[in-house]
Write an enzyme that holds these catalytic residues in place. Structure first.
Site, PDB file in Angstrom:
ATOM      1  CD1 TRP A 236      -0.811  -5.701  -3.047  1.00  0.00           C
ATOM      2  CD2 TRP A 236      -1.479  -6.672  -1.028  1.00  0.00           C
ATOM      3  NE1 TRP A 236      -0.590  -7.159  -3.094  1.00  0.00           N
ATOM      4  CE2 TRP A 236      -0.922  -7.612  -1.752  1.00  0.00           C
ATOM      5  CE3 TRP A 236      -1.878  -6.961   0.390  1.00  0.00           C
ATOM      6  CZ2 TRP A 236      -0.651  -8.923  -1.357  1.00  0.00           C
ATOM      7  CZ3 TRP A 236      -1.562  -8.223   0.640  1.00  0.00           C
ATOM      8  CH2 TRP A 236      -1.098  -9.144  -0.031  1.00  0.00           C
TER       9      TRP A 236
ATOM     10  CE  LYS B  66      14.184 -10.989  -8.310  1.00  0.00           C
ATOM     11  NZ  LYS B  66      13.661 -11.688  -7.191  1.00  0.00           N
TER      12      LYS B  66
ATOM     13  CB  CYS C  43      -1.036   0.029   1.115  1.00  0.00           C
ATOM     14  SG  CYS C  43      -1.936  -1.324   1.443  1.00  0.00           S
TER      15      CYS C  43
ATOM     16  CD  GLU D 133       9.773 -11.966  -6.896  1.00  0.00           C
ATOM     17  OE1 GLU D 133       9.580 -11.531  -5.902  1.00  0.00           O
ATOM     18  OE2 GLU D 133      10.710 -11.700  -7.475  1.00  0.00           O
TER      19      GLU D 133
ATOM     20  CE  LYS E 258      11.627  -3.100  -3.785  1.00  0.00           C
ATOM     21  NZ  LYS E 258      12.388  -4.164  -4.610  1.00  0.00           N
TER      22      LYS E 258
ATOM     23  NE  ARG F 192       4.526   1.593   0.008  1.00  0.00           N
ATOM     24  CZ  ARG F 192       5.416   1.251   1.040  1.00  0.00           C
ATOM     25  NH1 ARG F 192       6.617   1.793   0.961  1.00  0.00           N
ATOM     26  NH2 ARG F 192       5.212   0.748   2.126  1.00  0.00           N
TER      27      ARG F 192
ATOM     28  CG  HIS G  91      16.526 -37.632  -3.972  1.00  0.00           C
ATOM     29  ND1 HIS G  91      16.344 -38.737  -3.363  1.00  0.00           N
ATOM     30  CD2 HIS G  91      17.632 -37.137  -4.445  1.00  0.00           C
ATOM     31  CE1 HIS G  91      17.547 -39.324  -3.137  1.00  0.00           C
ATOM     32  NE2 HIS G  91      18.451 -38.227  -3.703  1.00  0.00           N
TER      33      HIS G  91
ATOM     34  CG  ASN H 149      -0.196   1.778   3.983  1.00  0.00           C
ATOM     35  OD1 ASN H 149      -1.327   1.857   3.403  1.00  0.00           O
ATOM     36  ND2 ASN H 149       0.909   2.270   3.695  1.00  0.00           N
ATOM     37  N   GLY H 150      -1.707  -1.467   6.665  1.00  0.00           N
ATOM     38  CA  GLY H 150      -1.737  -2.425   7.667  1.00  0.00           C
ATOM     39  C   GLY H 150      -3.131  -3.330   8.087  1.00  0.00           C
TER      40      GLY H 150
ATOM     41  CD  GLU I 121      16.386 -13.843  -5.985  1.00  0.00           C
ATOM     42  OE1 GLU I 121      15.786 -12.519  -6.204  1.00  0.00           O
ATOM     43  OE2 GLU I 121      15.833 -14.287  -5.145  1.00  0.00           O
TER      44      GLU I 121
END
Length: 612
Positions: free
Chosen positions: A73, A489, A2, A492, A607, A27, A508, A99-100, A485
């Site tokens: 958000w 990426k 947010c 995302e 973000k 964000r 495995h 926010n929160g 990572e």
């Protein structure tokens, strides 16, 4: 997560708010809105992007010198117009942005409904603004005191700004567990969830601490108090970055710009902290507390997402070089599993934003058990550095793209310096070997620049696999976290399912997925396990998998097996993640662009994750 922006002063608020919301788009959000006072309360809000909000704004009704804006958000309630912020109190006198998460909102809502309150959204935020209004009426008190009383009744995290129709010369802001910064201009104030909307207007800022609220007035005065009603004085700090640093600088996207900024970011992370020629490392956060850190019986690294991956590399580095046991914990799990902690433990908390809610909670648990906290963060003045006993900034500069790139590489850089400084202090590394590694570390920025020259060939590979539905990333040793990572990426920003595995673990389970449609990315630069990696490549080849291999220049053995080769400069194995991650970032970027994805603002992502 947010975005908040507020303004009070002599300028027109609307233009500042809209521009601020656009600077906060990185964000992550799904709706946007603004509220202005211009004789009455004027409210505009809309699901979608800021540009969609602009389309519904009545330009004849925006004259105002005070206002608030928000990008949401979704947490409580789906993303739609009625759940977008700002939210009004029942009387329409108050507007709030938040926010929160208010965890006990349901019980508060039920009580307010018994008192005749009617709710028009599914959000916890509308509950909060009505609670404040109810307290103000019931206690017959000032709005700022009502805010203080109400916030003492709620459970959860928040950063809020409140606009009052009955007092068009004042804003009230408060925070707990979610960041809020106040920019101080000449008889004007700017409020935001981070500095990006503020930097254009002033570099003088005050960061609110947890459980503090600010009363900000049109006449240029302001006051800050705790929720316990104790007045606080805050040092005004100077922002260290410029407006140019948060612009795209000729690149199509922030993510691409930040990938290309990695050589400079690593140089900045190293500057003044080491000398290969003289053979020394000095991180002041380590040096100032060396007696405490050097005696650590165990390091616990806690982080989330990309920072967790850098933490895994940190585990390899510290154990390999300094010979001290290391555990790496997801902060979201660490905070809930009653971890065993001792006063001789050092907890390294890693976060790009310095505001990650789970990591902050993990820090508080560790501090309560007398562990020493070392914070690694990019944002100066953020909550994690303030909550830590010591630490280091990565100095990566503003990272606007939601998918982290230069923050990851600078975190690895700092973890490398920490491991080397500890190893030197403990005598677990010889001086010649230390100088050899430091010299190679100095060469990393140039070697990344050389790797970036592969952009066009990586783009060609991306064009071949842009329609793949699955990817597998495999690596060994220091390159296993890089495989994780790289897969993250791709997930995302392109929305392709991808998994990272240790190469030996392929047999495995994941080997069952491999067929002629499965691209497999091998990180094959490890000298220590090269023949083993060749065997893994052959196993994929035998099952007709499509092999994309990242290898050292001049490699011939894997070249003969792979469908595509990405040759990167050779370096010390412990430093290889700083180079091998770069082609994976570029591959993910180009695939996402070719699929028409918004790489800077991926769907559903934020973000900075400042809520659980």
């Amino acid at each position: 997560m947010c975005g908040i922006v507020g303004y009070i002063g002599k300028k027109q608020a609307y233009d500042i708010l809209i521009k601020g919301l656009k600077r906060l788009e990185y964000r992550g959000y799904d709706s946007a809105g603004i509220a202005l006072l211009n004789g009455g309360m004027t409210l505009f809000k809309k699901a979608g992007k800021v540009i969609d909000l602009e389309k519904i704004v009545d330009k004849n009704n925006i004259y105002s010198c005070i206002g608030i804006g928000h990008t949401r958000w979704a947490t409580h309630g789906e993303p739609n117009d009625r759940n977008a912020h700002p939210h009004l109190s029942q009387s329409g006198n108050l507007a709030i942005i938040h926010n929160g998460i208010i965890e006990n909102y349901a019980s508060i809502k039920a009580e307010l409904q018994t008192r005749g309150y009617v709710f028009h959204s599914d959000t916890d935020t509308e509950v909060l603004v009505n609670l404040i209004e109810e307290v103000q009426k019931a206690e017959n008190t000032s709005l700022d005191n009502a805010v203080r009383i109400a916030l003492n009744e709620v459970v959860g995290a928040y950063a809020i700004v409140i606009l009052n129709k009955n007092n068009p010369n004042q804003l009230i802001a408060a925070r707990k567990g979610s960041p809020l910064v106040i920019g101080i201009g000449l008889d004007e104030f700017f409020i935001a969830s981070d500095a990006s909307p503020i930097i254009e207007y002033t570099k003088n800022v005050v960061y609110l601490d947890d459980q503090e609220y600010a009363v900000i007035n049109m006449d240029g005065s302001y006051s800050i108090r705790t929720l316990g009603n104790i007045e606080k004085s805050h040092v005004i700090k100077k922002l260290e970055f410029s407006l140019e640093k948060i612009e795209k600088g000729g690149f199509d996207h922030f993510m691409l710009k930040e990938i290309y900024e990695q050589p400079k970011a690593i140089e900045d992370a190293l500057r003044g902290r080491m000398s290969a020629q003289q053979g020394w490392i000095k991180l002041s956060g380590i040096t100032d507390y060396l007696n405490r850190i050097d005696k650590a019986e165990r390091f616990i690294i806690t982080a989330c997402g990309t920072s967790w991956h850098s933490g895994l590399i940190g585990e390899y580095l510290i154990e390999d070089l300094a010979r001290v046991p290391v555990e790496v914990e997801y902060a979201s799990e660490f905070r809930y599993r009653n971890p065993i902690l001792h006063e001789m433990d050092v907890v390294i908390a890693i976060s790009q934003s310095g505001e990650t809610a789970d990591t902050l909670a993990a820090i508080e648990i560790a501090k309560s058990r007398q562990a020493f906290i070392y914070g690694i963060c990019n944002v100066i003045g953020a909550s994690i550095p303030r909550a830590s006993h010591s630490g280091s900034y990565t100095h990566a500069g503003p990272e606007i793209g939601v998918a982290s790139t230069k923050a990851f590489s600078t975190q690895i850089t700092l973890l490398t310096l920490i491991a080397l400084q500890l190893a030197h202090s403990k005598g677990t590394i010889s001086t010649p070997k230390l100088r050899e590694i430091l010299y190679e570390l100095e060469q990393i920025p140039k070697k990344i620049e050389e790797t970036l020259l592969l952009n066009d060939s990586i783009k060609e590979i991306a064009s071949i696999y842009k329609n793949a539905t699955n990817f597998l990333y495999l690596g060994r040793g220091y390159n296993f976290p890089v495989a994780l990572e790289g897969a993250l990426k791709l997930k995302e920003i392109s929305y392709i399912h991808a998994e990272g595995y240790p190469a030996a673990e392929m047999k495995h389970g994941p080997i069952a997925l491999i067929d002629e449609n499965m691209p497999v990315v091998f990180l094959a630069t490890n000298k220590s396990a090269y023949e083993k990696i060749v065997s893994n490549v052959q196993e994929v080849k035998a099952r007709k998998g499509k092999i994309i291999a990242v290898v050292h220049k001049g490699d011939t053995q894997i070249r003969a097996l792979a469908d595509h080769i990405i040759e990167v400069p050779e370096t010390e194995e412990i430093l290889s993640p700083l180079i091998t991650i770069v082609p994976l970032q570029l591959l993910a970027y180009h695939i996402a662009i070719m699929r028409g994805c918004n790489v800077d603002q991926p769907r559903n992502l934020a973000k900075s994750v400042t809520v659980e």
